[in-house]
Design a protein around this motif. Sequence first.
Motif, mmCIF file in Angstrom:
data_model
loop_
_atom_site.group_PDB
_atom_site.id
_atom_site.type_symbol
_atom_site.label_atom_id
_atom_site.label_comp_id
_atom_site.label_asym_id
_atom_site.label_seq_id
_atom_site.Cartn_x
_atom_site.Cartn_y
_atom_site.Cartn_z
ATOM 1 N N ALA A 217 5.580 4.638 -14.664
ATOM 2 C CA ALA A 217 5.373 6.097 -13.510
ATOM 3 C C ALA A 217 5.584 5.460 -11.859
ATOM 4 C CB ALA A 217 4.873 7.265 -13.717
ATOM 5 N N VAL A 218 6.007 5.777 -11.218
ATOM 6 C CA VAL A 218 5.640 5.105 -10.145
ATOM 7 C C VAL A 218 5.357 6.239 -8.933
ATOM 8 C CG1 VAL A 218 6.077 4.399 -7.674
ATOM 9 C CG2 VAL A 218 7.822 4.119 -9.883
ATOM 10 N N TYR A 219 3.781 6.445 -8.082
ATOM 11 C CA TYR A 219 3.839 7.470 -7.465
ATOM 12 C C TYR A 219 3.369 6.974 -5.577
ATOM 13 C CZ TYR A 219 2.210 9.717 -11.943
ATOM 14 O OH TYR A 219 2.304 10.306 -12.679
ATOM 15 N N GLY B 78 11.080 4.963 -3.528
ATOM 16 C CA GLY B 78 10.335 4.786 -4.076
ATOM 17 C C GLY B 78 10.677 4.721 -6.105
ATOM 18 N N THR B 79 11.720 4.787 -5.973
ATOM 19 C CA THR B 79 12.589 4.517 -7.253
ATOM 20 C C THR B 79 13.380 3.294 -7.448
ATOM 21 O OG1 THR B 79 15.125 4.937 -5.444
ATOM 22 C CG2 THR B 79 13.953 6.955 -6.882
ATOM 23 N N LEU B 80 13.550 3.018 -8.514
ATOM 24 C CA LEU B 80 13.912 2.182 -9.988
ATOM 25 C C LEU B 80 14.868 1.854 -10.060
ATOM 26 C CD1 LEU B 80 10.438 1.176 -11.518
ATOM 27 C CD2 LEU B 80 11.008 0.749 -9.098
ATOM 28 N N SER B 81 15.450 0.253 -9.925
ATOM 29 C CA SER B 81 16.361 0.087 -10.654
ATOM 30 C C SER B 81 16.749 -1.207 -11.198
ATOM 31 C CB SER B 81 17.733 -0.606 -9.290
ATOM 32 O OG SER B 81 17.303 -1.515 -8.053
ATOM 33 N N GLY C 100 0.696 -1.144 0.252
ATOM 34 C CA GLY C 100 -0.360 -0.303 -0.045
ATOM 35 C C GLY C 100 0.979 0.839 0.051
ATOM 36 N N LYS C 101 2.233 0.796 -0.346
ATOM 37 C CA LYS C 101 3.317 2.791 -0.699
ATOM 38 C C LYS C 101 3.350 3.637 -1.624
ATOM 39 C CE LYS C 101 6.462 3.790 1.941
ATOM 40 N NZ LYS C 101 8.420 3.385 2.573
ATOM 41 N N TYR C 102 2.875 2.769 -2.617
ATOM 42 C CA TYR C 102 3.302 2.650 -4.445
ATOM 43 C C TYR C 102 2.068 2.856 -4.572
ATOM 44 C CZ TYR C 102 7.805 4.231 -2.082
ATOM 45 O OH TYR C 102 9.071 4.292 -1.572
ATOM 46 N N VAL C 103 1.878 3.703 -6.355
ATOM 47 C CA VAL C 103 0.722 3.026 -7.237
ATOM 48 C C VAL C 103 2.248 3.659 -8.240
ATOM 49 C CG1 VAL C 103 -1.071 4.323 -9.477
ATOM 50 C CG2 VAL C 103 -2.071 4.046 -5.951
ATOM 51 N N TYR C 104 1.344 2.233 -9.624
ATOM 52 C CA TYR C 104 2.654 1.943 -10.603
ATOM 53 C C TYR C 104 1.326 2.396 -12.035
ATOM 54 C CZ TYR C 104 5.625 -0.546 -7.598
ATOM 55 O OH TYR C 104 6.297 -0.312 -6.578
ATOM 56 N N ILE C 105 2.682 2.797 -12.963
ATOM 57 C CA ILE C 105 1.170 4.076 -14.182
ATOM 58 C C ILE C 105 1.889 2.818 -15.197
ATOM 59 C CG2 ILE C 105 0.329 4.535 -15.182
ATOM 60 C CD1 ILE C 105 -1.040 4.769 -12.023
ATOM 61 N N ALA D 56 4.955 11.941 -8.992
ATOM 62 C CA ALA D 56 5.671 10.337 -8.887
ATOM 63 C C ALA D 56 8.087 10.560 -8.755
ATOM 64 C CB ALA D 56 6.062 11.299 -10.890
ATOM 65 N N THR D 57 7.437 9.590 -7.875
ATOM 66 C CA THR D 57 9.160 9.431 -7.515
ATOM 67 C C THR D 57 10.149 8.848 -8.786
ATOM 68 O OG1 THR D 57 8.531 6.651 -6.558
ATOM 69 C CG2 THR D 57 8.582 9.462 -5.299
ATOM 70 N N ASP D 58 9.357 8.424 -9.992
ATOM 71 C CA ASP D 58 10.050 7.961 -11.169
ATOM 72 C C ASP D 58 9.345 7.605 -12.230
ATOM 73 O OD1 ASP D 58 12.763 7.435 -11.999
ATOM 74 O OD2 ASP D 58 12.904 5.015 -10.154
ATOM 75 N N VAL D 59 9.990 7.786 -13.332
ATOM 76 C CA VAL D 59 9.332 7.449 -14.853
ATOM 77 C C VAL D 59 10.827 6.824 -14.721
ATOM 78 C CG1 VAL D 59 8.290 8.672 -16.715
ATOM 79 C CG2 VAL D 59 8.608 9.527 -14.068
ATOM 80 N N VAL D 60 10.109 5.553 -15.854
ATOM 81 C CA VAL D 60 11.624 4.813 -16.728
ATOM 82 C C VAL D 60 10.750 4.577 -18.435
ATOM 83 C CG1 VAL D 60 12.552 3.125 -17.136
ATOM 84 C CG2 VAL D 60 12.079 3.477 -14.520
ATOM 85 N N GLN D 61 11.519 5.237 -19.202
ATOM 86 C CA GLN D 61 11.630 5.376 -19.759
ATOM 87 C C GLN D 61 12.421 4.153 -21.678
ATOM 88 O OE1 GLN D 61 9.605 7.761 -22.177
ATOM 89 N NE2 GLN D 61 9.231 6.338 -23.741
#
Length: 271
Positions: A28-30, A94-97, A14-19, A41-46
């Motif tokens: 995108a992560v919210y 909320g960042t992604l690797s 229940g911490k983040y939403v992924y679009i 958004a805490t991160d957006v990956v293209q």
Amino acid sequence: EGAGPCHVSVDPKGKYVYISNYGGGNLAVYPIQKNGGLGPATDVVQHTGSSVDPGRQKQAYMHSIIPSANGQYIYASDLGVDKVFAYKVNRNNGTLSEVAYASSTPGSGPRHFAIHPNNRFAFSVEELSSTIASFEINPKTGALSPLERVPMLSPDFPSDKDSWAADIHVSPDGKFVYASNRGQDDLVIYGIHPETGKLSLVGYEPTRGGHPRNFYMDEQGDFILVANRDNDHFVMFDRDKQSGTLSFSGKEVQVPAPVCLKMLRLKSSRF
């Protein structure tokens, strides 16, 4: 953060939403705030690239994101580049690797993804080739290793007709996987070997309507609801937990062009 948002998923904690932004080819992560709202958004990956189908794969087309049960990883299916990306989620910010990606057969078009309850196996439904690709999950890294690829269409489906795979779910007991065909208009059912994850065909169940884009299985695995977009209704099937087969309950609800079904949990109060 991108054009054509087509799928939303929620972190199991229940911490983040992924679009998933289909047209934008990105994700995108919210962060979810205390009042249920979303922060910036805490991160957006293209994603970039293309694949062999000039009509459907001229660029990246992000289709869905499925989180792991512990929320440590997400699996992003990109139909345009024929890849399922695994990302590790930084639970603090909320960042992604990127961990790795699993390449699909060129022209297959991965669309949706389902993780087995044992968290060892996963299954990708491939829209353009109407196939299911199965994987083994590395518990330490979250990376995917290919296991096999099986057809979704019956052998007697006419070769001159179109059908596109859509949705996929694993039964709560982990014994069966179900996936929907739009065109053949049914659910294909496969049994799952508990040790190897290998699939064995159980059969096909007609959905009593056209274009079953999405379906929902209850948490006990007693029934399945199928949204038939072209018939303006969703229908209910009872599920045999031993054989995995489905039987039409006779129940249906009229809804204009339904394309998604979700469970809404309500807390009851006594007065």
